[in-house]
Design an enzyme around this catalytic site. Structure first.
Site: not given
Ligand code: TNX
Length: 498
Positions: A313
Site C-alpha cells: 500500500e
Molecule cells: C490492508 S494487508 C493492509 C493493512 C490493513 C488491512 C486491514 C496489507 C498488507 N495492508 O494496512 O490494516 O488491510 O484489513
C-alpha cells in the site's frame, strides 16, 4: 467414536478401549520443550504429580530420522489401555504430538487449575506431519498496541493448533513499537499514541526478548515486520528528516494533510485508520543509513531466520520510486543474515532474489498480478494470506460489532473452505498466514473474538492434506468451544455456522 483433533492428522486408526490417566501415572521423556509442555499441561489441570520416570505409561521417544523440513515436525502417537507413546525424530515433532494428545483428552485438560475429570485417552494410532512449513498468524501491534503479557496470551492461542509463525507487524503510521537503541525517538515519540489517540506503548529490548523466548519455548518463530516505504508516518514523526521532499498536499487530500503535520509543517503520529498516504524519503542517502541501522538492530534482536520489510500500500509512491527503493533496501537484508519477506506488491520491483518469501494478501476474487506470477516463476516462494479468506480482522457478518469489511465479510466456512494452492496456480507455496490487523481491535478479548472460531480452520488449512471437507470439519470444531470455555477463553464469537 469420532475424534475431534484439529488440524486433522494425516492418518488416524481407532483401537479398542482407552488409556486412563491417574494419580499414579508417570511420564518418561527426554529433557526438552516437549517434556516441559506435556508435564506442565497435565499437572496443571489434573493436579497429579506425574513424576518423570524411566518407564512411565506416557512416553515421549526420540528416534533416528530426518531433522529438518516437514519431517522435523512429524510424529506418531499410539495409545492403548496400557499407555500412550509419542515418537518423533526431533523434540519439535514431539511437541506437535503433545498437542494432539492434549486434544485427545477431555476439554477439562485446558483448565488453568486442578479439576476432577475422567482423564481418558481413546485407543488410537495417529501418524502425522504438516502439509506446509509456514503456518502463521500476523498480529498488528502498531494500530493498537498489545503489551508483552497480551502477546504471550496470544502465543498461547496458537500452540494447540500447531501454528509455528508469529508475524509481528511492529511499525505503521500509528506507531513504532520496538525499541531501537540508536534511534530512541522512534519509540519515545513514535510510540506515544495509537488509533483513537489513546496511550500507545512499545516493546523494550528486554520485553521483545521475553516474547521471543516464550515463542521459542513453544516452537514458534517470530517474524518481525518493519513496514516500508509506506506506513512510515510514526518514523517520520520521530525523525522528520526521513520525510520525502515532495509537498504533502501535492499528493494527499487536504483533510488528511491537516492530521499529518503540525503548524510548523513537521510530521506528527497519525491516530486515524486510513492507509496508503505515507512514504519514507526514497531519494535520500540518509534513509538507507537509517534502514541499515534499524534493520540490523531488529535482526540482531531476533533469532529467527526472517525479516519482513513490508512493501504494501505505498499508494502515493510512483512505480519508479518504488522500484528504486526496493533495489536499495533488498541488499541490506542478506547482510543481516536474514531471508527477506515482503508483501506481494514488492514483486513489481522485479528485484526479489530467489528464496524471498512473498506474502500474497489481495482477495482471491481479484486477478493475480502478472508480476506475482513472474516472481513465483523465478524462485520466490509464496505465503498465502488472501484477505477474503485469511483476514481475521474482517467481520463475520454485517452485524459483527468489531472488524472491517473492505474485502467483504468472512464467515467460519469461508475462512476454512479454500485451498492455498489454488489462487496462484503453479506457485511454490510455503504456507498460510492468518492476519489480525488491529484498527478496530484494542483489547486481548477483542483479539479472541476475531480468532475464535476461525483460527482453528486456518490452522487446518495450513497443516492438513488437501481434500478437506467442511461438514466433517464442522463436526470436529463443534467440540472445541468446550475446550475454550475450560481454558478461560470466554469472548469467542457464537457463530450460527457451528
Ligand atoms: C490492508 S494487508 C493492509 C493493512 C490493513 C488491512 C486491514 C496489507 C498488507 N495492508 O494496512 O490494516 O488491510 O484489513
Amino acid at each position: 467414536m469420532e475424534l475431534s483433533v484439529i488440524p486433522a492428522p494425516q492418518s488416524v486408526t481407532l483401537g479398542d478401549g482407552a488409556f486412563v490417566l491417574t494419580a499414579e501415572t508417570a511420564v518418561s521423556a527426554p529433557e526438552g520443550r516437549a517434556a516441559a509442555e506435556l508435564t506442565g499441561l497435565l499437572r496443571t489441570a489434573t493436579g497429579f504429580p506425574l513424576p518423570l520416570a524411566g518407564d512411565g505409561a506416557i512416553a515421549l521417544i526420540i528416534e533416528d530420522g530426518p531433522q529438518d523440513g516437514l519431517d522435523a515436525e512429524a510424529y506418531r502417537l499410539e495409545s492403548t489401555p496400557a499407555g500412550v507413546t509419542i515418537t518423533a525424530s526431533t523434540d519439535e515433532g514431539l511437541f506437535r504430538g503433545v498437542q494432539t494428545l492434549r486434544q485427545l483428552l477431555p476439554a477439562a485438560i485446558e483448565s488453568a487449575a486442578p479439576v476432577t475429570a475422567e482423564w481418558i485417552v481413546p485407543a488410537v494410532t495417529i501418524t502425522d506431519a504438516p502439509r506446509f512449513p509456514w503456518r502463521g498468524v500476523l498480529l498488528d501491534v502498531a494500530r493498537h498496541f498489545f503489551d508483552v503479557a497480551a502477546v504471550k496470551r496470544f502465543i498461547d492461542r496458537l500452540v494447540p493448533y500447531k501454528l509455528n509463525i508469529l508475524h509481528l507487524h511492529l511499525t505503521d503510521d500509528q506507531g513504532w513499537r520496538l525499541e531501537i537503541p540508536s534511534h530512541p525517538k522512534l519509540t519515545s515519540v513514535g510510540a506515544a499514541t495509537q488509533v483513537g489517540g489513546g496511550a500507545g506503548g512499545f516493546f523494550s529490548r528486554e520485553g521483545y526478548a521475553e516474547i521471543l523466548a516464550y515463542a521459542a519455548d513453544r516452537y514458534i518463530t517470530v517474524v518481525p515486520e518493519i513496514d516500508l516505504p509506506g506506513h512510515t508516518q510514526a518514523a517520520m514523526a520521530a525523525y522528520p528528516s526521513l520525510a520525502p521532499s515532495w509537498p504533502l498536499d501535492s499528493r494527499v487530500e487536504e483533510s488528511l494533510v491537516r492530521l499529518l503535520i503540525d503548524r510548523d509543517g513537521r510530521p506528527v503520529v497519525y491516530t486515524g485508520t486510513e492507509v496508503g498516504f505515507s512514504e519514507i524519503a526514497i531519494g535520500k542517502d540518509e534513509t538507507y543509513a537509517f534502514l541499515r541501522d534499524v534493520l540490523g538492530s531488529v535482526a540482531a534482536q531476533t533469532p529467527g531466520g526472517y525479516l519482513h520489510i513490508g512493501g504494501d500500500e505505498a499508494l502515493k509512491t510512483t512505480p519508479e520510486d518504488y522500484a528504486e527503493f526496493l533495489q536499495r533496501v533488498l541488499p541490506i537484508v542478506p547482510d543481516t543474515g536474514k531471508t527477506v519477506v515482503a508483501w506481494q506488491e514488492a514483486a513489481a520491483s522485479g528485484a526479489l532474489p530467489p528464496g524471498t518469501r512473498l506474502q500474497y494478501w489481495r482477495p482471491t476474487t481479484e486477478p493475480v498480478p502478472e508480476a506475482v506470477g513472474k516472481a513465483a516463476g523465478g524462485g520466490v516462494k509464496l505465503i498465502m494470506s488472501p484477505a477474503d479468506r485469511a483476514y481475521l480482522d474482517l467481520k463475520y457478518d454485517e452485524s459483527t460489532p468489531l472488524g472491517l469489511t473492505w474485502a467483504g465479510t468472512l464467515g467460519v466456512e469461508r475462512s476454512y473452505d479454500w485451498d492455498p494452492a489454488d489462487p496462484v496456480p503453479g506457485a511454490d507455496v510455503v504456507g498460510v498466514e492468518a492476519a489480525l490487523w488491529s484498527e478496530t481491535l484494542s483489547t486481548p478479548d477483542d483479539l479472541d473474538f476475531m480468532l475464535y472460531p476461525r483460527l482453528p480452520g486456518l490452522a487446518e488449512v495450513a497443516w492438513s492434506a488437501p481434500g478437506r471437507d467442511w461438514d466433517a470439519y464442522r463436526a470436529r470444531l463443534a467440540a472445541h468451544p468446550a475446550r475454550w470455555d475450560s481454558a478461560g477463553i470466554t469472548n469467542y464469537f457464537r457463530s450460527s455456522e457451528l
